[in-house]
Write a protein that holds these residues in place. Structure first.
Motif, mmCIF file in Angstrom:
data_model
loop_
_atom_site.group_PDB
_atom_site.id
_atom_site.type_symbol
_atom_site.label_atom_id
_atom_site.label_comp_id
_atom_site.label_asym_id
_atom_site.label_seq_id
_atom_site.Cartn_x
_atom_site.Cartn_y
_atom_site.Cartn_z
ATOM 1 N N SER A 1 6.177 -5.115 -9.942
ATOM 2 C CA SER A 1 5.025 -5.878 -9.440
ATOM 3 C C SER A 1 5.186 -6.297 -7.988
ATOM 4 O O SER A 1 4.216 -6.611 -7.320
ATOM 5 C CB SER A 1 4.846 -7.140 -10.290
ATOM 6 N N GLY A 2 6.425 -6.335 -7.524
ATOM 7 C CA GLY A 2 6.729 -6.839 -6.187
ATOM 8 C C GLY A 2 7.430 -8.175 -6.214
ATOM 9 O O GLY A 2 7.910 -8.658 -5.187
ATOM 10 N N SER B 1 11.398 -7.654 -10.567
ATOM 11 C CA SER B 1 11.112 -6.217 -10.608
ATOM 12 C C SER B 1 11.610 -5.501 -9.349
ATOM 13 O O SER B 1 11.994 -4.324 -9.421
ATOM 14 C CB SER B 1 9.616 -5.980 -10.810
ATOM 15 N N THR C 1 2.846 0.184 -10.701
ATOM 16 C CA THR C 1 2.442 -1.209 -10.515
ATOM 17 C C THR C 1 1.093 -1.393 -11.183
ATOM 18 O O THR C 1 0.151 -0.649 -10.893
ATOM 19 C CB THR C 1 2.323 -1.560 -9.023
ATOM 20 N N ASP D 1 -2.251 -3.329 -11.601
ATOM 21 C CA ASP D 1 -3.147 -4.254 -10.909
ATOM 22 C C ASP D 1 -4.219 -4.689 -11.900
ATOM 23 O O ASP D 1 -5.118 -3.924 -12.245
ATOM 24 C CB ASP D 1 -3.773 -3.572 -9.693
ATOM 25 N N ALA E 1 0.407 -4.493 -4.475
ATOM 26 C CA ALA E 1 0.669 -3.148 -4.992
ATOM 27 C C ALA E 1 0.919 -2.175 -3.844
ATOM 28 O O ALA E 1 1.795 -1.297 -3.927
ATOM 29 C CB ALA E 1 -0.506 -2.679 -5.839
ATOM 30 N N VAL F 1 4.445 -2.592 -2.656
ATOM 31 C CA VAL F 1 5.398 -1.906 -3.537
ATOM 32 C C VAL F 1 5.381 -0.413 -3.237
ATOM 33 O O VAL F 1 6.433 0.241 -3.186
ATOM 34 C CB VAL F 1 5.057 -2.160 -5.023
ATOM 35 N N HIS G 1 5.351 6.613 -6.751
ATOM 36 C CA HIS G 1 4.717 5.335 -7.119
ATOM 37 C C HIS G 1 3.270 5.569 -7.513
ATOM 38 O O HIS G 1 2.567 6.385 -6.911
ATOM 39 C CB HIS G 1 4.787 4.351 -5.961
ATOM 40 N N VAL H 1 -0.347 3.205 -8.815
ATOM 41 C CA VAL H 1 -1.017 1.945 -9.128
ATOM 42 C C VAL H 1 -1.900 2.183 -10.342
ATOM 43 O O VAL H 1 -2.723 3.110 -10.350
ATOM 44 C CB VAL H 1 -1.860 1.431 -7.949
#
Length: 443
Positions: A56-57, A61, A79, A81, A92, A95, A106, A108
């Protein structure tokens, strides 16, 4: 990107999130421990397989991400959102930038609440489902979550406030399966401040969700209660250890339930048959847990029935009375209790023949004229039973047959496998999980 938190200083906001703060005592106290070793040991064989990370940042995490990269794991990051805060999209994106710098894929995953039901529960379920679907599509073996020792302690207090029993007070599982995907929690042996100290020692930053300071949330209140207890010498590690001991108690109880299931229960084509006298002789807690597991399996329920409702159901069983609970029907006879799916609970439930019906049943059979596209599965019901010649000769009780899976083409019955109708068609029920799996099949 920003100034970094060091000692008692703060981390300026990144992507719109609140700043994080770590004091010398909490952050640096345990840095003598090899957190990387703890992480790798907790992952076990999963460290050698493609691994998904939910990031999540936040500090927990972000530590999960960097620990996995340092351990040499082959990882991909997602991630979620939820669209509940304006800052979420920017966080996001932060991240994503971090992952790009590390050479890590990565994604979202977006979810928007429809306004129905409990928001927190809906968001949690959506998060796990989204992560499971993403991980399967990415060919990942498991997904790691950043829950820490503090999360275990906070969850314990939250459930204690709700008067939870042994299962509720037991520590969250280090490994569980959701929607067909394995989820791991490799940081449950590490404290939140300890992780932040580890991040600071490497000059790494993170973002704190501002809702972590909002006392409207039960978790925030639990967090503050744990901080207050520190003056009395009680810390999150001790509360988490107590939750761990409750896990040991739960496992011991589950062993006793499995022994009882093997002795007095029988599985019969999706039904459970219990010996009435054997049920009456069980210790109260074992009896309660066995009956709960039966109702959850037959009713395809994620959660057990409410305590008072379960007690009424058990009282009816001990008195030899018919009763219903959680979409299940209990019928006594000849010293036994047959618990089956209740017809009302599956009325109108319909799916394609290549899907699982009612959470447990998979029906297979021959193609008709090379095309099964017009076929569906729904309960046999009274209408279907009326279309079966010699239905009275079926070996399954009528109530069980009514709620059993059948193959339909419109209003025409094609097959009713449990009634022995429909050449080449069969219905297989998923086996129960947990202690009830020790129950033998009826012959």
């Amino acid at each position: 990107m920003c100034d970094l938190a060091r000692g008692g200083h703060t981390v300026p906001r990144i992507g719109g999130g609140r700043i994080g703060r770590v004091g010398h005592g909490g952050a640096w106290l345990h840095l003598t421990r090899d957190i990387g070793h703890i992480f790798r040991a907790a992952l076990g064989p999963a460290a050698r397989q493609p691994l998904g990370l939910a990031v999540s940042g936040g500090g927990d995490s972000v530590a999960l991400l960097h620990l996995a990269v340092e351990a040499g794991c082959k990882v991909a990051v997602a991630t979620v959102d939820h669209g509940l805060r304006e800052e979420a999209a920017a966080e996001a994106a932060a991240v994503a930038a971090r992952c790009e710098a590390l050479g890590v894929p990565h994604r979202v995953l977006e979810w928007r609440w429809n306004g129905r039901g409990n928001l927190s529960d809906a968001a949690r379920r959506a998060r796990m489902t989204l992560l499971a679907d993403w991980a399967r599509g990415a060919g990942l073996a498991a997904v790691a979550l950043g829950h820490t020792q503090d999360d275990v302690a906070e969850t314990f207090l939250m459930r204690l406030a709700r008067d939870a029993g042994v299962d509720g007070l037991a520590a969250m599982a280090a490994r569980r399966e959701v929607a067909g995907m394995v989820f791991l929690r490799p940081l449950m042996g590490v404290g939140r401040a300890e992780l932040r100290g580890w991040l600071l020692s490497r000059g790494l930053d993170w973002v704190d969700d501002p809702t972590n300071e909002d006392a409207h949330f039960a978790r925030v209140r639990a967090r503050r209660a744990i901080a207050a207890m520190a003056d009395a010498g009680v810390g999150a590690d001790q509360i988490a250890a107590l939750a761990g001991r409750m896990t040991d108690v739960r496992e011991a109880l589950d062993g006793s339930v499995a022994e009882a299931a093997a002795r007095i229960a029988r599985l019969d084509r999706g039904d459970v048959i219990l010996e009435g006298a054997g049920l009456a002789q069980l210790p109260v807690e074992i009896r309660r847990r066995l009956m709960r597991d039966v109702v959850m399996w037959i009713g395809s329920a994620e959660y057990g029935p409410r305590g008072a409702e379960l007690e009424r159901f058990i009282a009816a069983a001990l008195e030899g009375r018919a009763a219903t609970l959680g979409g299940c029907r209990m019928t006594p006879g000849r010293g036994r209790l047959r618990i089956t799916r209740e017809m009302r609970a599956v009325a109108g439930l319909e799916c394609a023949t290549d899907q699982v019906w009612d959470g447990r049943w998979r029906v297979t059979g021959p193609e008709i004229d090379g095309d099964n596209s017009g076929l569906t599965i729904r309960a046999l019901g009274i209408e279907g039973l009326a279309q079966i010649a010699g239905a009275e000769a079926a070996t399954m009780p009528r109530l069980s047959l009514l709620a059993s899976p059948a193959v339909w083409r419109g209003d025409m019955l094609v097959a009713a496998p449990l009634a022995g109708q429909g050449a080449g068609w069969s219905a297989a029920c998923a086996a129960p999980f947990g202690p009830l799996s020790a129950a033998p099949l009826s012959h």
